[in-house]
Design an enzyme around this catalytic site. Sequence first.
Site, PDB file in Angstrom:
ATOM      1  N   LYS A 151      -6.133  -8.971 -65.741  1.00  0.00           N
ATOM      2  CA  LYS A 151      -6.279  -9.767 -64.518  1.00  0.00           C
ATOM      3  C   LYS A 151      -5.006 -10.564 -64.287  1.00  0.00           C
ATOM      4  CE  LYS A 151      -9.104 -13.121 -67.107  1.00  0.00           C
ATOM      5  NZ  LYS A 151     -10.423 -13.793 -67.160  1.00  0.00           N
ATOM      6  N   PHE A 192     -16.844  -1.047 -59.129  1.00  0.00           N
ATOM      7  CA  PHE A 192     -15.519  -0.713 -59.679  1.00  0.00           C
ATOM      8  C   PHE A 192     -15.580   0.110 -60.958  1.00  0.00           C
ATOM      9  CE2 PHE A 192     -16.402  -5.274 -60.705  1.00  0.00           C
ATOM     10  CZ  PHE A 192     -16.721  -5.118 -62.045  1.00  0.00           C
ATOM     11  N   LYS A 203      -9.313  -8.938 -57.264  1.00  0.00           N
ATOM     12  CA  LYS A 203     -10.305  -9.560 -58.143  1.00  0.00           C
ATOM     13  C   LYS A 203     -11.268 -10.344 -57.264  1.00  0.00           C
ATOM     14  CE  LYS A 203     -10.996 -12.522 -62.155  1.00  0.00           C
ATOM     15  NZ  LYS A 203     -12.209 -13.130 -61.567  1.00  0.00           N
ATOM     16  N   ARG A 246     -13.382  -6.720 -74.814  1.00  0.00           N
ATOM     17  CA  ARG A 246     -12.113  -7.113 -74.205  1.00  0.00           C
ATOM     18  C   ARG A 246     -11.031  -6.114 -74.591  1.00  0.00           C
ATOM     19  NH1 ARG A 246     -11.218 -11.720 -71.713  1.00  0.00           N
ATOM     20  NH2 ARG A 246     -12.970 -12.766 -72.727  1.00  0.00           N
TER      21      ARG A 246
END
Length: 300
Positions: free
Chosen positions: A216, A140, A68, A210
């Site tokens: 994460k 990404f 991340k 979402r």
Amino acid sequence: MISEIRRRRGLLVAGLGTVGAWFGAVWQAVAQTEPIEQQLQVGRHSGVLLARIAEPEIDPTGFLVSEKFDGVRALWDGRTLRTRTGQTLDAPKDFTARLPPEALDGELWLGRGRFDEVSALVRRRRPAPGAWRDVQFLVFEMQRAGGRFDERAARIQSIVARVQWPQLQAVEQSVVADRAELRARLHAVLEAGGEGLMLHRADAPNLGGRSAVLLKLKPVHDDDALVIGYTPGQGRFEGQLGALQVRNADGVVFLVGSGFTDEQRRTPPPIGSLIVYRFRGQTSHGVPRFASFVRRSDGL
């Protein structure tokens, strides 16, 4: 007669103050316990995928894992570079001229622990040629592309290899065998000064909003929220900000009352702005626990 009018006016003002304080207390209680199903104009409407929080002992089977990065999220449509909320970034032409025609999603990055620097840099208007010479675009995802995520990740690798420009990089996506290997990977990233890991379902279609297809994994969680109101300060904060009333992308309304400097309490983020907050877990209603202010976000 005049004194009687003043007396009644004083009683009325005091009564209104009491009612206002009661409503404020009720609002705080409701905001802390009940999710309000309203949508934040980030991700869900813009088509940008936002991550959910991974459980500490998540099984990485079926996911591709990457670091991340603490950069500025950026969307490239083949002509213009924008933030995830649609704000146009005034990127130097010598930077955008090297980007490919494909629509890409990634992070503008200067290095671990350098978010404030890259955020300030990309906010500048009319930057001089070469101002972004140290900025990397770490890709990404591909916008609007079909197929599984592992297929899109392979396409990103091919695009970056074709361009052959050091400032354009594909984020490495790896298969992690088990929980022990995932813990070791997280430890290595944290020891190197990184933020944590991202886990993206290898079979995931291209989604917005979402979703649990993207997770994460961090020792301390953070997220974005929209400022929708204020509560007044008390005690030494009287006349200043007490807490921000905010709404996150899940539609949950809650208060953020810590993490502010004295200056930020005097001039808090305006209503309608985005902030980053840090928290430790959630209640059964999805309300973040111990939410504290980190910084303004506004899509960067």
